[in-house]
Structures are given as structure tokens and as C-alpha cells.
Scaffold this motif. Structure first.
Motif, PDB file in Angstrom:
ATOM      1  N   SER A  38       0.829  -1.211   0.000  1.00 43.22           N
ATOM      2  CA  SER A  38       0.000   0.000   0.000  1.00 43.22           C
ATOM      3  C   SER A  38       0.863   1.261   0.000  1.00 43.22           C
ATOM      4  O   SER A  38       0.557   2.220  -0.711  1.00 43.22           O
ATOM      5  CB  SER A  38      -0.951   0.005   1.200  1.00 43.22           C
ATOM      6  OG  SER A  38      -0.236  -0.013   2.412  1.00 43.22           O
ATOM      7  N   THR A  39       1.935   1.260   0.769  1.00 39.88           N
ATOM      8  CA  THR A  39       2.829   2.422   0.798  1.00 39.88           C
ATOM      9  C   THR A  39       3.437   2.648  -0.578  1.00 39.88           C
ATOM     10  O   THR A  39       3.512   3.787  -1.053  1.00 39.88           O
ATOM     11  CB  THR A  39       3.936   2.215   1.848  1.00 39.88           C
ATOM     12  OG1 THR A  39       3.314   2.078   3.127  1.00 39.88           O
ATOM     13  CG2 THR A  39       4.902   3.389   1.881  1.00 39.88           C
ATOM     14  N   TRP A  40       3.862   1.588  -1.214  1.00 40.46           N
ATOM     15  CA  TRP A  40       4.433   1.679  -2.562  1.00 40.46           C
ATOM     16  C   TRP A  40       3.394   2.236  -3.539  1.00 40.46           C
ATOM     17  O   TRP A  40       3.680   3.147  -4.315  1.00 40.46           O
ATOM     18  CB  TRP A  40       4.921   0.291  -2.990  1.00 40.46           C
ATOM     19  CG  TRP A  40       5.548   0.223  -4.340  1.00 40.46           C
ATOM     20  CD1 TRP A  40       6.754   0.731  -4.724  1.00 40.46           C
ATOM     21  CD2 TRP A  40       4.999  -0.416  -5.500  1.00 40.46           C
ATOM     22  NE1 TRP A  40       6.985   0.453  -6.046  1.00 40.46           N
ATOM     23  CE2 TRP A  40       5.932  -0.253  -6.552  1.00 40.46           C
ATOM     24  CE3 TRP A  40       3.813  -1.105  -5.747  1.00 40.46           C
ATOM     25  CZ2 TRP A  40       5.710  -0.763  -7.829  1.00 40.46           C
ATOM     26  CZ3 TRP A  40       3.600  -1.613  -7.014  1.00 40.46           C
ATOM     27  CH2 TRP A  40       4.547  -1.433  -8.046  1.00 40.46           C
TER      28      TRP A  40
ATOM     29  N   THR B 285       0.070  18.086   0.223  1.00 36.46           N
ATOM     30  CA  THR B 285       0.232  16.634   0.218  1.00 36.46           C
ATOM     31  C   THR B 285       0.432  16.109   1.632  1.00 36.46           C
ATOM     32  O   THR B 285      -0.191  15.118   2.026  1.00 36.46           O
ATOM     33  CB  THR B 285       1.431  16.235  -0.673  1.00 36.46           C
ATOM     34  OG1 THR B 285       1.162  16.674  -2.013  1.00 36.46           O
ATOM     35  CG2 THR B 285       1.641  14.733  -0.667  1.00 36.46           C
ATOM     36  N   ILE B 286       1.266  16.754   2.395  1.00 35.29           N
ATOM     37  CA  ILE B 286       1.571  16.287   3.747  1.00 35.29           C
ATOM     38  C   ILE B 286       0.338  16.384   4.648  1.00 35.29           C
ATOM     39  O   ILE B 286       0.071  15.496   5.453  1.00 35.29           O
ATOM     40  CB  ILE B 286       2.793  17.034   4.336  1.00 35.29           C
ATOM     41  CG1 ILE B 286       3.550  16.151   5.319  1.00 35.29           C
ATOM     42  CG2 ILE B 286       2.441  18.320   5.000  1.00 35.29           C
ATOM     43  CD1 ILE B 286       4.565  15.280   4.702  1.00 35.29           C
ATOM     44  N   ILE B 287      -0.455  17.449   4.506  1.00 38.28           N
ATOM     45  CA  ILE B 287      -1.690  17.603   5.286  1.00 38.28           C
ATOM     46  C   ILE B 287      -2.690  16.523   4.893  1.00 38.28           C
ATOM     47  O   ILE B 287      -3.338  15.909   5.745  1.00 38.28           O
ATOM     48  CB  ILE B 287      -2.299  19.014   5.094  1.00 38.28           C
ATOM     49  CG1 ILE B 287      -1.385  20.096   5.686  1.00 38.28           C
ATOM     50  CG2 ILE B 287      -3.705  19.099   5.674  1.00 38.28           C
ATOM     51  CD1 ILE B 287      -1.227  20.064   7.189  1.00 38.28           C
TER      52      ILE B 287
ATOM     53  N   ILE C 117      -5.829  14.026   6.887  1.00 41.50           N
ATOM     54  CA  ILE C 117      -7.067  13.557   6.256  1.00 41.50           C
ATOM     55  C   ILE C 117      -7.049  12.040   6.085  1.00 41.50           C
ATOM     56  O   ILE C 117      -8.005  11.362   6.431  1.00 41.50           O
ATOM     57  CB  ILE C 117      -7.302  14.285   4.914  1.00 41.50           C
ATOM     58  CG1 ILE C 117      -7.507  15.779   5.188  1.00 41.50           C
ATOM     59  CG2 ILE C 117      -8.508  13.690   4.182  1.00 41.50           C
ATOM     60  CD1 ILE C 117      -7.649  16.633   3.961  1.00 41.50           C
ATOM     61  N   GLN C 118      -5.951  11.507   5.573  1.00 42.77           N
ATOM     62  CA  GLN C 118      -5.869  10.063   5.339  1.00 42.77           C
ATOM     63  C   GLN C 118      -5.364   9.285   6.550  1.00 42.77           C
ATOM     64  O   GLN C 118      -5.523   8.082   6.622  1.00 42.77           O
ATOM     65  CB  GLN C 118      -4.992   9.770   4.123  1.00 42.77           C
ATOM     66  CG  GLN C 118      -5.570  10.292   2.815  1.00 42.77           C
ATOM     67  CD  GLN C 118      -6.896   9.638   2.473  1.00 42.77           C
ATOM     68  OE1 GLN C 118      -7.098   8.449   2.696  1.00 42.77           O
ATOM     69  NE2 GLN C 118      -7.827  10.413   1.937  1.00 42.77           N
ATOM     70  N   GLY C 119      -4.713   9.951   7.492  1.00 43.19           N
ATOM     71  CA  GLY C 119      -4.317   9.305   8.734  1.00 43.19           C
ATOM     72  C   GLY C 119      -3.087   8.417   8.671  1.00 43.19           C
ATOM     73  O   GLY C 119      -2.902   7.542   9.520  1.00 43.19           O
ATOM     74  N   PHE C 120      -2.209   8.633   7.695  1.00 45.11           N
ATOM     75  CA  PHE C 120      -0.980   7.849   7.617  1.00 45.11           C
ATOM     76  C   PHE C 120      -0.054   8.210   8.773  1.00 45.11           C
ATOM     77  O   PHE C 120      -0.040   9.351   9.242  1.00 45.11           O
ATOM     78  CB  PHE C 120      -0.240   8.110   6.298  1.00 45.11           C
ATOM     79  CG  PHE C 120      -0.877   7.453   5.113  1.00 45.11           C
ATOM     80  CD1 PHE C 120      -0.717   6.097   4.873  1.00 45.11           C
ATOM     81  CD2 PHE C 120      -1.620   8.198   4.214  1.00 45.11           C
ATOM     82  CE1 PHE C 120      -1.290   5.487   3.772  1.00 45.11           C
ATOM     83  CE2 PHE C 120      -2.201   7.599   3.106  1.00 45.11           C
ATOM     84  CZ  PHE C 120      -2.044   6.242   2.893  1.00 45.11           C
ATOM     85  N   SER C 121       0.747   7.248   9.210  1.00 43.13           N
ATOM     86  CA  SER C 121       1.740   7.506  10.252  1.00 43.13           C
ATOM     87  C   SER C 121       2.897   8.302   9.649  1.00 43.13           C
ATOM     88  O   SER C 121       3.062   8.365   8.428  1.00 43.13           O
ATOM     89  CB  SER C 121       2.269   6.185  10.823  1.00 43.13           C
ATOM     90  OG  SER C 121       3.082   5.530   9.862  1.00 43.13           O
ATOM     91  N   TYR C 122       3.727   8.881  10.528  1.00 45.79           N
ATOM     92  CA  TYR C 122       4.901   9.616  10.048  1.00 45.79           C
ATOM     93  C   TYR C 122       5.801   8.703   9.215  1.00 45.79           C
ATOM     94  O   TYR C 122       6.316   9.112   8.175  1.00 45.79           O
ATOM     95  CB  TYR C 122       5.696  10.189  11.227  1.00 45.79           C
ATOM     96  CG  TYR C 122       4.987  11.277  11.986  1.00 45.79           C
ATOM     97  CD1 TYR C 122       4.496  12.409  11.343  1.00 45.79           C
ATOM     98  CD2 TYR C 122       4.818  11.188  13.363  1.00 45.79           C
ATOM     99  CE1 TYR C 122       3.855  13.408  12.041  1.00 45.79           C
ATOM    100  CE2 TYR C 122       4.167  12.197  14.073  1.00 45.79           C
ATOM    101  CZ  TYR C 122       3.690  13.302  13.407  1.00 45.79           C
ATOM    102  OH  TYR C 122       3.053  14.300  14.096  1.00 45.79           O
TER     103      TYR C 122
ATOM    104  N   ILE D 157       4.297   8.050   5.767  1.00 45.37           N
ATOM    105  CA  ILE D 157       4.434   9.243   4.920  1.00 45.37           C
ATOM    106  C   ILE D 157       5.870   9.373   4.437  1.00 45.37           C
ATOM    107  O   ILE D 157       6.114   9.687   3.268  1.00 45.37           O
ATOM    108  CB  ILE D 157       3.986  10.511   5.677  1.00 45.37           C
ATOM    109  CG1 ILE D 157       2.497  10.432   6.000  1.00 45.37           C
ATOM    110  CG2 ILE D 157       4.290  11.766   4.867  1.00 45.37           C
ATOM    111  CD1 ILE D 157       2.003  11.500   6.961  1.00 45.37           C
ATOM    112  N   ALA D 158       6.826   9.126   5.331  1.00 47.01           N
ATOM    113  CA  ALA D 158       8.238   9.186   4.947  1.00 47.01           C
ATOM    114  C   ALA D 158       8.525   8.216   3.812  1.00 47.01           C
ATOM    115  O   ALA D 158       9.236   8.553   2.854  1.00 47.01           O
ATOM    116  CB  ALA D 158       9.128   8.878   6.154  1.00 47.01           C
ATOM    117  N   GLU D 159       7.944   7.026   3.872  1.00 50.34           N
ATOM    118  CA  GLU D 159       8.144   6.035   2.808  1.00 50.34           C
ATOM    119  C   GLU D 159       7.445   6.446   1.519  1.00 50.34           C
ATOM    120  O   GLU D 159       8.005   6.304   0.436  1.00 50.34           O
ATOM    121  CB  GLU D 159       7.653   4.663   3.275  1.00 50.34           C
ATOM    122  CG  GLU D 159       8.515   4.057   4.361  1.00 50.34           C
ATOM    123  CD  GLU D 159       7.959   2.762   4.938  1.00 50.34           C
ATOM    124  OE1 GLU D 159       7.045   2.166   4.318  1.00 50.34           O
ATOM    125  OE2 GLU D 159       8.442   2.335   5.997  1.00 50.34           O
TER     126      GLU D 159
END
Length: 194
Positions: free
Chosen positions: A73-75, A145-147, A152-157, A160-162
């Protein structure tokens, strides 16, 4: 390793071998969130649909390159983000539209559920959402994008870094700058409307 993760690994292997049905099953769980990310970054339903389809096509064409260093999913979401960046570069003059009702009517998930349905509350909620949406769209792409990814999407730090291929420290500083700028934009709008 969980059963779902094992199933995903099997689907990835089959998709690498060209099995379209396995690929469709694989992305089914992520397609809505991929669209939501594109929609929130681009702010336009049609563009988000186009970008999502283009990103999923890129995922299909390059699934043999997926090494498993991050989650699938991250990819996938990093590809969606990159296609959004490419789209914005090509269409710098593209107008951002606010399409809340159309977004809901087309069957896409609402991210903020309505709990009180009085006409006054509905109107006020709609106005607040529009103001926040407009303010997010005024941020530069990096901050928007970061917001979207975090708030909004609730990804972890780490996720997001990945997705963005940056350090966690960079993610945190961008989130702080983005939130600060978003707060300023919202406060400016509130001053104008009062």
C-alpha cells in the motif's frame, strides 16, 4: 505473518506473472484510498479519477519492480503521489474546484460524517468544510500533500516518509509548516467573513 499479508503476497506473485484478476483483487482494497488521496491533493473529481487510473496502470506495469521493502500500500500510494506531482507540473493553471455534493452523490466515502442534520447545522458544516478545503488548496503542493496524507488520510509519520521518500524528521517539519500555514489561511478567511 498474518493470513491477509500472506494472501497479499500470493496476489503480488500472481500479478507479477501477468494475472490480471489477481492484480484487480490486490488493488481493490487500496483503490478508494488512492482516489481519496488524489482527490484531496488535486481538488477535482475528474482529475483525481484520471490520476488514480494512471497511477494504477503504472502500478500494474511496474509491479515486477516491487521489492517488498515497504508495504504494498505504501508503494502504491507513493506512485499515486508521484502521478499527482506530474499532473500538477503539467497543469499548473488547472483550477481547483470544490465538489462536496458531487463527491458524496457519486458514492465516494465522506470523510467527515454528518451527525446533526438540522438545516442550520448542515449549512454551517458545509461552509466550514468548504473553507478548510479552500484553505488546503491554497497551500503549496508539498504542504497540501503532507496535510492530506497525515490529517485527512491518517498515515503515520513513517508511512508518509516512505510514500514521499524523505526522512521522518522532514515529514514532521513539513507537517508543522503546513499546519501553521493552514491555520493562517483559515484565520484570514474568518477575518474576512466576520
Amino acid at each position: 505473518m498474518s493470513f491477509l499479508h500472506q494472501q497479499e503476497d500470493v496476489l503480488i506473485d500472481k500479478a507479477r506473472q501477468g494475472d490480471i484478476e489477481s492484480f484487480e483483487l490486490l488493488i481493490k482494497a487500496y483503490q478508494q484510498r488512492a482516489f481519496n488521496i488524489a482527490y484531496r491533493i488535486l481538488g477535482n473529481l475528474e482529475d483525481a479519477n484520471d490520476v488514480t487510473q494512471e497511477a494504477l496502470l503504472k502500478v500494474y506495469r511496474s509491479i515486477h519492480n516491487f521489492k517488498g521493502n515497504s508495504s504494498f500500500s505504501t508503494w502504491l500510494y507513493s506512485i499515486v503521489n508521484n502521478v499527482c506531482i506530474d499532473f500538477l507540473r503539467k497543469n499548473k493553471k488547472a483550477k481547483v474546484l470544490y465538489i462536496d455534493n458531487q463527491y458524496q452523490e457519486e458514492g465516494y466515502q465522506r470523510e467527515i460524517p454528518d451527525e446533526i442534520n438540522t438545516p442550520e447545522c448542515l449549512f454551517e458544516k458545509k461552509e466550514v468544510k468548504k473553507m478548510i478545503h479552500d484553505a488546503i488548496n491554497q497551500l503549496n503542493h508539498e504542504q497540501r500533500t503532507i496535510i492530506v496524507l497525515r490529517d485527512i488520510q491518517g498515515f503515520s509519520y513513517q508511512e508518509i516518509a516512505e510514500i514521499l521518500n524523505v526522512s521522518v524528521g522532514t515529514v514532521k517539519s513539513r507537517i508543522n509548516r503546513g499546519r501553521s500555514n493552514l491555520k493562517l489561511l483559515i484565520n484570514e478567511r474568518l477575518k474576512v467573513t466576520t
